[in-house]
Design an enzyme around this catalytic site. Structure first.
Site, PDB file in Angstrom:
ATOM      1  N   TYR A 145       0.823  -1.207   0.000  1.00  0.00           N
ATOM      2  CA  TYR A 145       0.000   0.000   0.000  1.00  0.00           C
ATOM      3  C   TYR A 145       0.855   1.254   0.000  1.00  0.00           C
ATOM      4  O   TYR A 145       0.471   2.261  -0.570  1.00  0.00           O
ATOM      5  CB  TYR A 145      -0.920   0.010   1.232  1.00  0.00           C
ATOM      6  CG  TYR A 145      -2.202  -0.739   1.044  1.00  0.00           C
ATOM      7  CD1 TYR A 145      -2.200  -2.088   0.725  1.00  0.00           C
ATOM      8  CD2 TYR A 145      -3.431  -0.097   1.184  1.00  0.00           C
ATOM      9  CE1 TYR A 145      -3.376  -2.779   0.561  1.00  0.00           C
ATOM     10  CE2 TYR A 145      -4.614  -0.783   1.015  1.00  0.00           C
ATOM     11  CZ  TYR A 145      -4.586  -2.120   0.708  1.00  0.00           C
ATOM     12  OH  TYR A 145      -5.762  -2.801   0.539  1.00  0.00           O
ATOM     13  N   LYS A 196       3.768 -15.482   2.061  1.00  0.00           N
ATOM     14  CA  LYS A 196       4.020 -16.173   0.797  1.00  0.00           C
ATOM     15  C   LYS A 196       5.523 -16.398   0.739  1.00  0.00           C
ATOM     16  O   LYS A 196       6.221 -15.911  -0.167  1.00  0.00           O
ATOM     17  CB  LYS A 196       3.468 -15.312  -0.361  1.00  0.00           C
ATOM     18  CG  LYS A 196       3.478 -15.991  -1.715  1.00  0.00           C
ATOM     19  CD  LYS A 196       2.415 -17.066  -1.891  1.00  0.00           C
ATOM     20  CE  LYS A 196       2.567 -17.745  -3.236  1.00  0.00           C
ATOM     21  NZ  LYS A 196       1.757 -18.973  -3.378  1.00  0.00           N
ATOM     22  N   ASP A 228      -2.339 -18.436  -0.102  1.00  0.00           N
ATOM     23  CA  ASP A 228      -3.303 -19.132  -0.969  1.00  0.00           C
ATOM     24  C   ASP A 228      -3.978 -20.272  -0.213  1.00  0.00           C
ATOM     25  O   ASP A 228      -5.196 -20.462  -0.280  1.00  0.00           O
ATOM     26  CB  ASP A 228      -2.619 -19.628  -2.263  1.00  0.00           C
ATOM     27  CG  ASP A 228      -1.330 -20.399  -2.020  1.00  0.00           C
ATOM     28  OD1 ASP A 228      -0.798 -20.367  -0.887  1.00  0.00           O
ATOM     29  OD2 ASP A 228      -0.843 -21.054  -2.971  1.00  0.00           O
ATOM     30  N   ASP A 252      -6.175  -7.342   3.897  1.00  0.00           N
ATOM     31  CA  ASP A 252      -7.308  -6.699   3.219  1.00  0.00           C
ATOM     32  C   ASP A 252      -8.177  -7.774   2.576  1.00  0.00           C
ATOM     33  O   ASP A 252      -9.398  -7.808   2.741  1.00  0.00           O
ATOM     34  CB  ASP A 252      -6.782  -5.729   2.157  1.00  0.00           C
ATOM     35  CG  ASP A 252      -7.899  -5.073   1.374  1.00  0.00           C
ATOM     36  OD1 ASP A 252      -8.896  -4.669   2.001  1.00  0.00           O
ATOM     37  OD2 ASP A 252      -7.786  -4.978   0.133  1.00  0.00           O
ATOM     38  N   ASP A 256     -12.037  -9.557   4.142  1.00  0.00           N
ATOM     39  CA  ASP A 256     -13.331  -9.555   3.444  1.00  0.00           C
ATOM     40  C   ASP A 256     -13.887 -10.980   3.341  1.00  0.00           C
ATOM     41  O   ASP A 256     -15.079 -11.221   3.526  1.00  0.00           O
ATOM     42  CB  ASP A 256     -13.203  -8.986   2.017  1.00  0.00           C
ATOM     43  CG  ASP A 256     -13.463  -7.483   1.952  1.00  0.00           C
ATOM     44  OD1 ASP A 256     -13.231  -6.789   2.967  1.00  0.00           O
ATOM     45  OD2 ASP A 256     -13.888  -6.995   0.879  1.00  0.00           O
TER      46      ASP A 256
END
Ligand code: IPM
Ligand code: MG
Length: 368
Positions: A145, A196, A228, A252, A256
């Site tokens: 970000y 990751k 993942d 983020d 959700d």
């Protein structure tokens, strides 16, 4: 009496109508528990641009700086004026700016599926296990970000190259890891750290630093998952998660996904916290869902995420645990009584009443 100064920035879309209900509930809590909130409202987002030409007007920022906490609605209306440059649009110029300006590095997003709302969870009952109760701890001021360089450059006629940079330092990872481990100590004592590390340098550093930080918390179990796999585990076996520790963008995305498991994005509150200073934690409290322009102004939005954000403010910035719990319990009671906004309503559920934003706020305020 304990008095606190709060900047109430309702913003755009459903922001103003859900904010109104949160204030109503906070006022009901004030009456019952001896504290006082001095609430000052100010424009932000497109409302700031309309009022003062800027998504974060100087007067709004000044108000935030003299407040003990910010209660925030939501900002951003994708369909408004595409000619305004990206850096001036509310998402970047207000939300990301406030996060950076106040050093709000720790974002807490508690997802809990109430028993009565099992039908609103997209997963089959068997997959819900013993219940879904997850705290997503998201790093909020680093990673892709904010990493530099961040730019789009021309590489030929009509062709461009866009660059975002993922950067983390040891201290940035350590401080958010401490937040996750401390939170886990008060919960089911498990941290699942997401990275990751099989592909990204950032992931390798993240895993090392989190593992080292975890040694200070021998009572907390630490597990690592690739992002993942974590996205898949969330829908296969969500009950395995207690605290999920994520860097900014993974948090983020996964928050959700987790929110949907909790019944609705309209139920997910969040707290964005800076470092404690003088025993006080400055915080920014906002629902994790967006402005939902399609239902704005129609008394259809679920105000629960905003109301629960108010409860998080009482707990984390004002140390008013009892009042915070009372609000959370009142939300639970209003749900048990069958009150449902459209997002959590099912015609097949016996005893469910479909109600509006205002009525949900009334039911929760009455249950305090
Ligand atoms: C969130 C939102 C924001 C983010 C957007 C609106 C900038 O999606 O708070 O999760 O990506 O952080
Ligand atoms: Mg998001």
């Amino acid at each position: 009496m304990n008095t606190f100064k709060v900047a109430a920035l309702a913003g755009d879309g459903i922001g103003p109508e859900v904010m109104r209900e949160a204030i109503k509930v906070l006022r009901a809590a004030e009456k019952k528990f001896a504290f006082r909130i001095e609430m000052t409202e100010a424009p932000v987002g497109w409302a700031g641009i309309d009022a003062d030409g800027k998504a974060l007007p100087d007067s709004t920022l000044a108000l935030c700086k003299t407040s003990d906490a910010i209660l925030f609605g939501s900002v951003g209306l994708p369909d408004r004026d595409p000619t305004i440059p990206r850096e001036e649009r509310p998402e970047r110029a207000a939300l990301l700016r406030i996060r950076k300006e106040f050093g709000l590095f720790a974002n807490l997003r508690p997802v809990k599926l109430p028993k009565a709302l099992a039908h609103a969870c997209p997963l089959a009952k068997e997959r819900q296990g013993d219940g879904i109760d997850i705290l997503v701890v998201r790093e909020l001021t680093g990673g892709m970000y904010f990493g530099q360089p961040k730019k789009t450059e021309s590489i030929g006629v009509g062709d461009f190259r866009a660059t975002d940079t993922m950067v983390y330092t040891t201290p940035e990872i350590e401080r958010i890891a401490h937040v996750a481990f401390k939170a886990a100590q008060l919960r089911r004592k498990k941290v699942t750290s997401i990275d990751k590390a099989n592909v990204l340098e950032n992931g390798v550093l993240w895993r090392d630093v989190v593992t080292r930080t975890g040694k200070h918390y021998p009572g907390v179990q630490l597990e690592h998952q690739f992002v993942d796999n974590a996205a898949m585990q969330l829908v296969l076996r969500p009950a395995q998660f207690d605290v999920m520790l994520c860097e900014n963008m993974f948090g983020d995305i996964l928050s959700d996904e987790a929110a949907a498991l909790g019944g609705s994005l309209g139920m997910l509150p969040s707290a964005s916290l800076g470092a404690a200073s003088g025993g006080k934690v400055f915080g920014f409290y906002e629902p994790a869902g967006g402005t939902a322009p399609d239902i704005a102004g129609k008394n259809l939005a679920n105000p629960i995420a905003q109301i629960l954000s108010g409860a998080l403010m009482l707990r984390h910035s004002f140390d008013l645990n009892e009042a915070a719990t009372a609000i959370e319990n009142a939300v639970g009671k209003a749900i048990e009584q069958g009150n449902r906004t459209g997002d959590i309503f099912s015609p097949n559920e016996p005893g469910a009443k479909k109600i509006g934003t205002r009525e949900m706020g009334d039911a929760i305020a009455a249950a305090i």
